[in-house]
Design a protein around this motif. Sequence first.
Motif, short mmCIF file in Angstrom:
data_model
loop_
_atom_site.label_atom_id
_atom_site.label_comp_id
_atom_site.label_asym_id
_atom_site.label_seq_id
_atom_site.Cartn_x
_atom_site.Cartn_y
_atom_site.Cartn_z
N PHE A 143 0.82 -1.21 0.00
CA PHE A 143 0.00 0.00 0.00
C PHE A 143 0.86 1.26 0.00
O PHE A 143 2.00 1.25 0.45
N VAL A 147 -2.37 5.68 2.10
CA VAL A 147 -3.36 4.66 2.47
C VAL A 147 -3.03 4.09 3.85
O VAL A 147 -3.90 3.92 4.70
N LEU A 148 -1.76 3.80 4.07
CA LEU A 148 -1.34 3.24 5.36
C LEU A 148 -1.62 4.20 6.50
O LEU A 148 -2.16 3.81 7.54
N SER A 150 -3.73 6.46 6.79
CA SER A 150 -5.15 6.68 7.05
C SER A 150 -5.84 5.44 7.65
O SER A 150 -6.99 5.50 8.04
N ASN A 151 -5.10 4.34 7.75
CA ASN A 151 -5.68 3.10 8.25
C ASN A 151 -5.41 2.95 9.75
O ASN A 151 -4.26 2.92 10.19
N GLU A 152 -6.48 2.81 10.52
CA GLU A 152 -6.36 2.72 11.98
C GLU A 152 -5.60 1.45 12.41
O GLU A 152 -4.80 1.48 13.34
N GLU A 153 -5.83 0.34 11.72
CA GLU A 153 -5.15 -0.91 12.08
C GLU A 153 -3.64 -0.78 11.87
O GLU A 153 -2.84 -1.28 12.67
N TYR A 154 -3.24 -0.13 10.78
CA TYR A 154 -1.82 0.09 10.51
C TYR A 154 -1.21 0.97 11.61
O TYR A 154 -0.13 0.68 12.11
N ARG A 155 -1.89 2.04 11.96
CA ARG A 155 -1.37 2.94 13.00
C ARG A 155 -1.24 2.19 14.34
O ARG A 155 -0.27 2.38 15.07
#
Length: 194
Positions: A143, A147-148, A150-155
Motif C-alpha cells: 500500500f 493509504v497506510l 489513514s488506516n487505523e489498524e496500521y497505526r
Amino acid sequence: MATSAQPTVLIVEDEPDVGETYERWLAESYTVIHAASGQEALSKLDDSIDVVLLDRMMPGMSGDEVLEEIRARDIDCRVAMVTAVDPGFDIIEMGFDEYVTKPPTRDQLRDTIERLLARSAVADDLQNYFSLVARKAALEAEFTRSVLESNEEYRDLVARIERARENLDTSFDGLSSDADFVGVLRAIVDDDST
C-alpha cells in the motif's frame, strides 16, 4: 516455555544426595521435578518444563544423549549442564544454554535458572518484535504511504512495534553479559530453524 506462576525445573541427577540437595535449594521458588536417569528424565519431559538442570555423566543414557533428545523433540526449555566434567572443545556443538561445573552453590543454581528464564522471555519478546515488523513491511510493500497512514489498524501496528521496541530496549539492558546476549540470539535462531 510453561506459563504457570511458578517456573518448573527438571533436575536430572543420578546421585540421590545431590539431586535431593538441589531440590531443597530450589523448591521454595520453583516447581521441582527430579529424575534419577536420562530415560526417566525423557519420560517426564514435556512443554511444562522451563529449565532442565542436566548431569552430564550418568550411567545408561548420558546427559549428552538426553540433551540431543531434548533438542530433537523441540521442547521449548532451557538446559544447563551441571556436571563435574570440565568443558572441552566437544561442547562447542552441544545445544545447552549454560554449563555449570560441580559442585555448584545454591546461589549459582538459582542465578543460572533466573538467567535462563530471562533469556526465554527476551527471546519471546524479540520474536514478537520481528513478527510485527514483518507484518508492517508486508503492508508497506503493498500500500501507499497515504493509504497506510489513514488506516487505523496500521497505526495500531506501528504503535505496537514501538511498544515492543521499548520493551526490548529495557530487556536487553538487563542482559548482564555477552553470554546472555548470545544465549538469546541462539534461542531465536533455534526457533527460526524449526
